[in-house]
Scaffold this motif. Structure first.
Motif, PDB file in Angstrom:
ATOM      1  N   ASP A   1      37.228  39.441  38.479  1.00  0.00           N
ATOM      2  CA  ASP A   1      37.962  39.253  37.225  1.00  0.00           C
ATOM      3  C   ASP A   1      39.376  38.754  37.476  1.00  0.00           C
ATOM      4  O   ASP A   1      39.903  37.917  36.724  1.00  0.00           O
ATOM      5  CB  ASP A   1      38.015  40.565  36.447  1.00  0.00           C
ATOM      6  N   LEU A   2      40.003  39.279  38.542  1.00  0.00           N
ATOM      7  CA  LEU A   2      41.387  38.927  38.838  1.00  0.00           C
ATOM      8  C   LEU A   2      41.512  37.684  39.708  1.00  0.00           C
ATOM      9  O   LEU A   2      42.609  37.163  39.900  1.00  0.00           O
ATOM     10  CB  LEU A   2      42.079  40.101  39.548  1.00  0.00           C
ATOM     11  N   GLU A   3      40.370  37.257  40.274  1.00  0.00           N
ATOM     12  CA  GLU A   3      40.333  36.099  41.173  1.00  0.00           C
ATOM     13  C   GLU A   3      41.245  36.315  42.387  1.00  0.00           C
ATOM     14  O   GLU A   3      42.085  35.480  42.728  1.00  0.00           O
ATOM     15  CB  GLU A   3      40.722  34.820  40.419  1.00  0.00           C
ATOM     16  N   VAL A   4      41.080  37.483  43.010  1.00  0.00           N
ATOM     17  CA  VAL A   4      41.818  37.799  44.234  1.00  0.00           C
ATOM     18  C   VAL A   4      40.814  38.281  45.280  1.00  0.00           C
ATOM     19  O   VAL A   4      39.630  38.513  44.984  1.00  0.00           O
ATOM     20  CB  VAL A   4      42.885  38.888  43.993  1.00  0.00           C
ATOM     21  N   ALA A   5      41.280  38.439  46.517  1.00  0.00           N
ATOM     22  CA  ALA A   5      40.417  38.919  47.591  1.00  0.00           C
ATOM     23  C   ALA A   5      40.091  40.393  47.396  1.00  0.00           C
ATOM     24  O   ALA A   5      40.836  41.137  46.745  1.00  0.00           O
ATOM     25  CB  ALA A   5      41.104  38.709  48.938  1.00  0.00           C
ATOM     26  N   PHE A   6      38.979  40.820  47.961  1.00  0.00           N
ATOM     27  CA  PHE A   6      38.540  42.209  47.851  1.00  0.00           C
ATOM     28  C   PHE A   6      39.605  43.157  48.397  1.00  0.00           C
ATOM     29  O   PHE A   6      39.935  44.175  47.773  1.00  0.00           O
ATOM     30  CB  PHE A   6      37.228  42.397  48.614  1.00  0.00           C
ATOM     31  N   GLU A   7      40.167  42.853  49.570  1.00  0.00           N
ATOM     32  CA  GLU A   7      41.177  43.706  50.183  1.00  0.00           C
ATOM     33  C   GLU A   7      42.430  43.794  49.320  1.00  0.00           C
ATOM     34  O   GLU A   7      43.095  44.831  49.287  1.00  0.00           O
ATOM     35  CB  GLU A   7      41.530  43.194  51.581  1.00  0.00           C
ATOM     36  N   THR A   8      42.754  42.701  48.637  1.00  0.00           N
ATOM     37  CA  THR A   8      43.922  42.713  47.756  1.00  0.00           C
ATOM     38  C   THR A   8      43.722  43.669  46.593  1.00  0.00           C
ATOM     39  O   THR A   8      44.600  44.485  46.283  1.00  0.00           O
ATOM     40  CB  THR A   8      44.199  41.296  47.223  1.00  0.00           C
ATOM     41  N   ALA A   9      42.577  43.590  45.940  1.00  0.00           N
ATOM     42  CA  ALA A   9      42.281  44.480  44.818  1.00  0.00           C
ATOM     43  C   ALA A   9      42.262  45.932  45.272  1.00  0.00           C
ATOM     44  O   ALA A   9      42.791  46.824  44.592  1.00  0.00           O
ATOM     45  CB  ALA A   9      40.950  44.098  44.177  1.00  0.00           C
ATOM     46  N   ARG A  10      41.653  46.186  46.425  1.00  0.00           N
ATOM     47  CA  ARG A  10      41.596  47.554  46.943  1.00  0.00           C
ATOM     48  C   ARG A  10      42.991  48.080  47.280  1.00  0.00           C
ATOM     49  O   ARG A  10      43.305  49.245  47.007  1.00  0.00           O
ATOM     50  CB  ARG A  10      40.695  47.630  48.173  1.00  0.00           C
ATOM     51  N   ASN A  11      43.838  47.231  47.828  1.00  0.00           N
ATOM     52  CA  ASN A  11      45.204  47.638  48.151  1.00  0.00           C
ATOM     53  C   ASN A  11      46.003  47.959  46.894  1.00  0.00           C
ATOM     54  O   ASN A  11      46.784  48.923  46.868  1.00  0.00           O
ATOM     55  CB  ASN A  11      45.901  46.529  48.941  1.00  0.00           C
ATOM     56  N   TRP A  12      45.807  47.176  45.837  1.00  0.00           N
ATOM     57  CA  TRP A  12      46.524  47.443  44.591  1.00  0.00           C
ATOM     58  C   TRP A  12      46.104  48.786  44.002  1.00  0.00           C
ATOM     59  O   TRP A  12      46.949  49.526  43.476  1.00  0.00           O
ATOM     60  CB  TRP A  12      46.269  46.326  43.593  1.00  0.00           C
ATOM     61  N   ILE A  13      44.836  49.117  44.092  1.00  0.00           N
ATOM     62  CA  ILE A  13      44.372  50.417  43.597  1.00  0.00           C
ATOM     63  C   ILE A  13      44.981  51.547  44.426  1.00  0.00           C
ATOM     64  O   ILE A  13      45.395  52.587  43.889  1.00  0.00           O
ATOM     65  CB  ILE A  13      42.836  50.487  43.626  1.00  0.00           C
ATOM     66  N   ARG A  14      45.086  51.354  45.725  1.00  0.00           N
ATOM     67  CA  ARG A  14      45.721  52.362  46.579  1.00  0.00           C
ATOM     68  C   ARG A  14      47.185  52.558  46.199  1.00  0.00           C
ATOM     69  O   ARG A  14      47.709  53.676  46.256  1.00  0.00           O
ATOM     70  CB  ARG A  14      45.607  51.942  48.049  1.00  0.00           C
ATOM     71  N   ILE A  15      47.854  51.480  45.821  1.00  0.00           N
ATOM     72  CA  ILE A  15      49.247  51.582  45.392  1.00  0.00           C
ATOM     73  C   ILE A  15      49.345  52.395  44.113  1.00  0.00           C
ATOM     74  O   ILE A  15      50.217  53.268  43.969  1.00  0.00           O
ATOM     75  CB  ILE A  15      49.852  50.178  45.205  1.00  0.00           C
ATOM     76  N   PHE A  16      48.451  52.151  43.164  1.00  0.00           N
ATOM     77  CA  PHE A  16      48.441  52.943  41.934  1.00  0.00           C
ATOM     78  C   PHE A  16      48.180  54.419  42.244  1.00  0.00           C
ATOM     79  O   PHE A  16      48.743  55.299  41.578  1.00  0.00           O
ATOM     80  CB  PHE A  16      47.371  52.415  40.970  1.00  0.00           C
TER      81      PHE A  16
END
Length: 239
Positions: free
Chosen positions: A170-185
């Motif tokens: 949905d965000l058109e980003v890499a898997f690791e990027t999305a996972r890292n953003w969730i970890r930040i939240f």
């Protein structure tokens, strides 16, 4: 000059905004530990700052301040067992309180306002401050607009198994990027995840998780919202 020498408890709020605060706090603690107790309070950024730089290891205990629980809101003690023994009229009042609690959330300002409109305004401002101020100041992120899109998307994932792959598409980003953003939240106490229980040798069990929000009122669907509320009450017991 800063403290009343006769006070047994010193409360320091938001001191992590001061430069070299950890060195100063270490010296203060080492000098006065036998005569005074020190309570340091702040936002989730305080916990993030503690983990980096000079160590305060052995000098502090971490306590998390959770949103209100339903029993606290009703003023019935920790487990809320007195609610079950109420007369009929009081039980109806308790049900109305639960509806308000689900709608307004457990954070003090929106909950105690008693107003859905004020709660919505608070929630919007909180999301903006979280991404544009707190996360931006501590994390080196280039695409804050997409981080905000993820923040808006996460409430729809509550109640089902979290699919990071779906989010990254949905965000058109890499898997690791999305996972890292969730970890930040997670680090900023905006969300938390719960893995399913099961034998670790089962690959599927290790991967599948559920995500919940610290502010359950952001979840629109009533079923997932109630599930989120229960999950956060259980997390408080674990902590």
């Amino acid at each position: 000059q800063l403290f009343d020498a006769g006070s047994p408890l010193w409360v320091l709020d938001e001191i992590h905004k001061s430069r070299h605060w950890k060195n100063w706090l270490k010296g203060l603690f080492d000098e006065h530990r036998g005569r005074h107790q020190i309570l340091v309070t702040g936002s989730a950024k305080l916990n993030a700052y503690v983990r980096g730089g000079d160590s305060l290891q052995g000098r502090y205990f971490l306590h998390r301040l959770h949103p209100f629980t339903l029993s606290e809101y009703l003023g019935l003690g920790f487990d809320g067992s007195a609610w079950l023994e109420m007369p009929g009229s009081a039980t109806e009042e308790g049900k109305k309180a639960l509806e308000d609690f689900l709608a307004l959330g457990g954070f003090p300002e929106p909950l105690l306002s008693g107003s859905s409109r004020k709660a919505s305004r608070w929630r919007l401002a909180y999301g903006q401050r979280l991404v544009e101020e707190e996360i931006r100041n501590l994390e080196s992120l280039k695409h804050l607009d997409q981080v905000e899109l993820l923040w808006d998307r996460l409430p729809t994932t509550v109640g089902s198994v979290l699919s990071i792959n779906s989010l990254r598409e949905d965000l058109e980003v890499a898997f690791e990027t999305a996972r890292n953003w969730i970890r930040i939240f997670e680090k900023f106490y905006a969300v938390f995840r719960i893995p399913p229980w099961g034998p670790p040798r089962i690959k599927a069990v290790k991967k599948e998780q559920k995500l919940y929000l610290w502010d359950w009122a952001r979840v629109e669907e009533p079923g997932p919202r109630f599930e989120n509320l229960v999950a956060l009450h259980l997390l408080r017991l674990c902590h």
